[in-house]
Design an enzyme around this catalytic site. Sequence first.
Site: not given
Length: 483
Positions: A221, A223, A228, A401, A403, A408
Site C-alpha cells: 500500500h 506510495k 536521484d 483520502h 491520512k 500538540d
Amino acid sequence: MLRDSLWILIVILLVINTFGAIITVFSQKRDIATIWAWLLVLMMLPVVGFFIFFLVGSRISNKKIFRLRTQDQRGMERIANNQRQQLQKIEKLLPIPDSASELVRLFLSDDSVLTRGNDIKTFTDGYDKFNQLFEDINQATHHIHLEYFAIFDDEIGNQLIDLLIKKAREGIEVRVVFDQFGSHGQHRNMYKRLREAGGKAAPFLMRRFQLLTLRFNFRNHRKIAIIDGVIGYIGGFNIGDQYIGSSKKFGYWRDTHVRIHGDAVLSMQNRFLMDWNATAEGDEVLKETIDYFPEIVQLPGRAMVQIVSSGPDNDKWQIKQGFMRMFASAKTDIMIQTPYFIPDAAILETLEIAIMSGVRVRLMIPNRPDHPIVYRATEYYAKELIELGAEVYRYDGGFLHSKVVSIDHEISTVGSANMDIRSFVLNFETNAFVYDPEFALQLETFFEQDTEKSTRLTTEYFEKQSFWLTFLQKFSRLFSPIL
C-alpha cells in the site's frame, strides 16, 4: 427415507465445514479478534465462507516474507544503532520536542533513523502533486524509483509512463514497483513500452507471468517516489485520473502528500531498494552505491523526519505503535484525518484515555464509501468516538483520502497508513513522522479549512438514521478485524 438421507448429508457437511473452519483459522498465527471474526464468516456461510477466506484471509507465503526480512538494511542498522547510543547528545544538538523523544526512541528500536534539515512541501490537490512530481522526474539525472499501490492505465498513468520512457531513453535508470491488485492488473502493454525503452517495472513480490492474484490482503500500500536520492514523495496519492477528480463516483479527491528534500529521502531509498530486491531476480538486484545514497552537504530545510515502515514482514507494527505513542503523549490536541476509521481495542482505548484526560480529539472521515462494509464500520466507530467526547467531522467537499495525524502543534505524520486494522497489520505501509511545529501548523490549517466544507456529526445525527443503516453499522463492526 430420502428426506432422512438429505438431513444426514446436511449434518455431515456442517460437521465437515466446522472442522474445516477450525483447522483453516488456526493454521497460522492470528490475534484472537481475527480468529473469532473468521470463525463467524466460515460458520455463517458454509462453503461460501471458504471462498471469501481464500480471497481475503489467505496469508502471504513464508518464502516471500523471508525474502523481505533478509534484505540488507543498506547501512541503516549501523546508523540507527549509533543514534541509539548517542541520543542524548543528539537531543542537545537538535531541538527535539520533549514529547517526541520517546517516539524517536521507539522508531530507532526498529532502525528508523532520525534525519534533520529536511525541506517539506505539502500537496492536498492531485493536479499540484502530479505537476511537481512530473517536473522533478523530468529533471532527474541518475535514477527514478517509484513504488505505488495503484498505477492505472489511464491518461495520468500513461503520462507518467511516457515521461519515464523519455528519461529511460536518455540513459536514466527507471524502476517501478506496483501492487498488482491495487493497480487492477499488470497493464502489460503500458509496462511493455517502458521495458522496451530500457526501464524496469515489477509487481511487488510476484512474477511477471503470474495471473492477477485474487488475494485481497497483504498488499503493498506504499506510495513513494525517489528522484536521484535527494527528492522524495510520500503520502496518500496513487497514480491515476480519479486522483485529479475525474471520477463521477468520488468527485473531488482530497488527499495529502509531501515532497521531501533532505536526508529523509535516504531512508525512503532504503525502503525502495529492500522492496525492489525482494521482488527482483538475478542481475536486476541492486547494490549499494553512492549514486543511490548521495551526501547532501548543505541542509535544505529545518524539519526532523523519521521514515517508518510496517507490514506483515515485521511483527512490531511500528506505525500503529507510533500512533499509540502519539495519542498517549498528547497534552492538548489530537487531529486525525483518515478515509477508514476502524481502530482496534488498543487504539480506541488510548484515544478514550486522552479524551478523559482533557485532550481535544478531532476526527475527519469521508462522506461516502468506496468500500460499503468498511464505511459502515467507520461510521460505527465514529459514533463511538463521539460518545466518548471527541469531535467528528464528515468531509462533504469530495472524497477524503488524506491520512494525517498531528498532536500538540508539534508532531505529525503523513503517509499511506489508514487508521484501521488493515493498515496496522495486513498491508505494507510507509509513513513520515515529522517533528516540526511549522509543518504541524500547516496540517492544522488544512484541517480547519476542511471543516468549512464538513458537517460535524453528533449523537442526534446517528439516532435519526434508519434501523437498517444502524444494523449495517453494527453488523459491519463484527468483521472489523478482517476488513
